[in-house]
Structures are given as C-alpha cells and as structure tokens.
Write an enzyme that holds these catalytic residues in place. Sequence first.
Site, mmCIF file in Angstrom:
data_model
loop_
_atom_site.group_PDB
_atom_site.id
_atom_site.type_symbol
_atom_site.label_atom_id
_atom_site.label_comp_id
_atom_site.label_asym_id
_atom_site.label_seq_id
_atom_site.Cartn_x
_atom_site.Cartn_y
_atom_site.Cartn_z
ATOM 1 N NE ARG B 36 -18.353 106.284 43.089
ATOM 2 C CZ ARG B 36 -17.822 106.213 44.312
ATOM 3 N NH1 ARG B 36 -16.662 105.658 44.509
ATOM 4 N NH2 ARG B 36 -18.469 106.723 45.333
ATOM 5 C CB SER B 105 -27.566 103.922 41.011
ATOM 6 O OG SER B 105 -26.231 104.154 40.698
ATOM 7 C CE LYS B 134 -22.386 105.734 46.047
ATOM 8 N NZ LYS B 134 -23.213 105.637 44.834
#
Lengths: 209, 209
Positions: B36, B105, B134
């Site tokens: 990421r 997701s 997040k």
Amino acid sequence: MDLTLYVLTDRQVSGRSHEEQVNQAIRGGATAIQLREKALPARVIVEIGKRIAAECRRSGVLFIVNDRADVAAACGADGVHVGQDDLPVDAARRIVGSAKIVGVSAGTVDEALRAQDEGADYLGVGSVFATSTKPDAGDAIGIGTFGRIARGARIPVVGIGGITADNAAEVIRAGAAGVAVIAAVVGERDIAAAAQRLRERIDAARDRR
Amino acid sequence: MDLTLYVLTDRQVSGRSHEEQVNQAIRGGATAIQLREKALPARVIVEIGKRIAAECRRSGVLFIVNDRADVAAACGADGVHVGQDDLPVDAARRIVGSAKIVGVSAGTVDEALRAQDEGADYLGVGSVFATSTKPDAGDAIGIGTFGRIARGARIPVVGIGGITADNAAEVIRAGAAGVAVIAAVVGERDIAAAAQRLRERIDAARDRR
C-alpha cells in the site's frame, strides 16, 4: 496521430470540468487531448475518461490519459502519457496494448533519447519556456535546446511549458510536431477561442516552414 | 491463495520501509502481503514492488498491490486489490490478466454481493472493529454483520479493520478465510513477533472451528 494542438486538461487551472474543457478545446481546433487528473478516485477518472473518449472518437481527436496506464485502458483511450517518474515505457505499453500510443515527457536530450530507445511513440519536451502551471517541471530548457531535441528525434516531438499564441510559431519553426498547452487554452475564459487562435498560429507557422 | 494472515504495508504507520515490513511479516508467518503506497511516484512503487514480488515468490507468499492495476502488472504481483473508488473489477482484471487475483474491499452486504457478482476473487470486508489506521473506512460494521457477509459469500472473505491478536479468533470463528491487518503487525516494534502471535491465534481458532 495528429499532435498539432495538444490540449491538456486541468480542473484547478481551468475551474471547469474536464468534459467542458475538452468540448470547448475540440470546438476551437484541438487535435489531441490529454486528461490530467491526480486527485479524484480512479473509478471517477474512468467515468470522466469514457465520456471524453466518446467525444474524441466522434471528433476524430486523439485521446491520451496522463500517468495511469490502467485508467487509460479502462476508459478506452488511445494511449497513455508517462512522465519520468511514472511507469516505464515498456510496462505502460504492455498494459494499454501494442496498438495504443505511449507518450513520454522529457526535459533533457538524454531523457529524450532514452525514451525514444525504449519505444515511446512521441515525446513531450519542455518546459520550453517558463511556466507556472507545473512548478515541478524544472527550469525552462529554451527554444535552442528544444530545437536540438526535436530535430534529433526520430519520433514526433511536441513542445510543452509556457507556450502561448505569441510564441507557438517559434516552437513549430524549431521542429515541433505540435504544441502542448494547459493554461493558454483551458485557463482562458473562452477556451474555444483560445484554442482557435493558437491553432491558427501553428498552422500559419507550418505553412511557412 | 492463502489469505490466513494478510499483512498490509504502511510506511507512515510502520516508520520502516515496505521491504523491511514485508521481510519481517513473512518471517512471522504472514501468508499474504499487500503493498500500500499512495504517495511515491509509480516508477518507484514498481521498483519496490519488484523486490517484494521476488521475496514473496521465494517464500510462497501471495503478493497483492493496492489500487493500481498497472503497477501490479508492471511489478509482476499475483494480483491487485481495489476499493469501491478504484477501478471496476472487470477493468482491473483485464489489466492484470485472467490468471491473476482481483480482491475487492466491501463495507456492506450490498457491496460484497456486487463485488462477488462482478467476479472478485476474494473480499476484504470491514472495518470489522473501530480502527485509526484508515480514518476513511467508515464506522465499524461489527462482528455480526461481518459474519453474515463472510458466511453468505461464495468467495473467501478476510476481515479488516481494528483486528488484533486479542480479537482475531472472533473474526475467524465468524467465518473469515483470514484476517487482514496493518497496525497490529507493521505498527508493532517487533513486526515478526507480532505476526507470529496473530498467526498462532488464527491457527488455534481454526483448529477449534
């Protein structure tokens, strides 16, 4: 691949949507469009790109997506434009497909030759003149260096950076296949009129070349 | 595709390089890695991704790249993970290739079913618990909703969001194929030890399931 008047979109500089910028630029005579959007989510850029791809197809205008080869492929663009920090040319080409266009930004003779060797289809070379639109674009290389790169390359070279209706003819005379602009078109109140004025100067400079 | 312990890298949370995070996580028993990185230039992410791909290949660990299908393809990853705002599943799959993995997701039953219908290979569902890593991940869905999605899906579902060694067993018992973690592994001082502890809890919960 007609790169005569290559208009790059910019929401910040223009204050109007990408679609509106493209519509007006094409009306004014743009021959190529580059969608530049780094802030929006990829899914949204793909939706915008699909609409622009359809309009460019209808108008016979080349449509290139900046930076993201995956987004270019997903919205059916004619190709992708990568900078020195973006995907390598061969990786970008594998993603968009061999029939598509991969353009590369170059700021030096070295970068231009390397991109050409790596298989770029065209080069965006600059900044030719000083520009405020891309503060990360480095110092202007000047028309002399630009001309050496443009005349030395085996592939089409467009000038980019600080190009306006007042100096576009110089860039064409130096050997450019076209000029790439942001502020000088999409930053103007009347985008179509600005594109048309630039296009006339480019065409006139070509006739005299 | 072993999603048992799926470790996502994060330079900010970890303070260590992606490579270092991956190396330690694999030593601790991670079965899948997701790179990421949203800040670095694509070319740099590709270079990092190539090194991680090589390490994962040597270790028999799955390697997925977040968000950018073009970067995933360019660095030879096993697949790409897309969020609801990223490329659509079919577009991502065309880019990485049909033999590769596309994960999606999902934060609701609806999103999960849609992603499954669109051809996702696995789902990352959450946030299961509250998380600070997040902040855009929305409210926690809770273990009840997570379990309904995990048991209702035809494809593997990993839980993500606020999962630690203390609650991982709950997620597995609710039907997860594995757990995805950021802070609980790469945010710990000893990444390998943190991964190992989590892995033990997951394996134990599975044995009892």
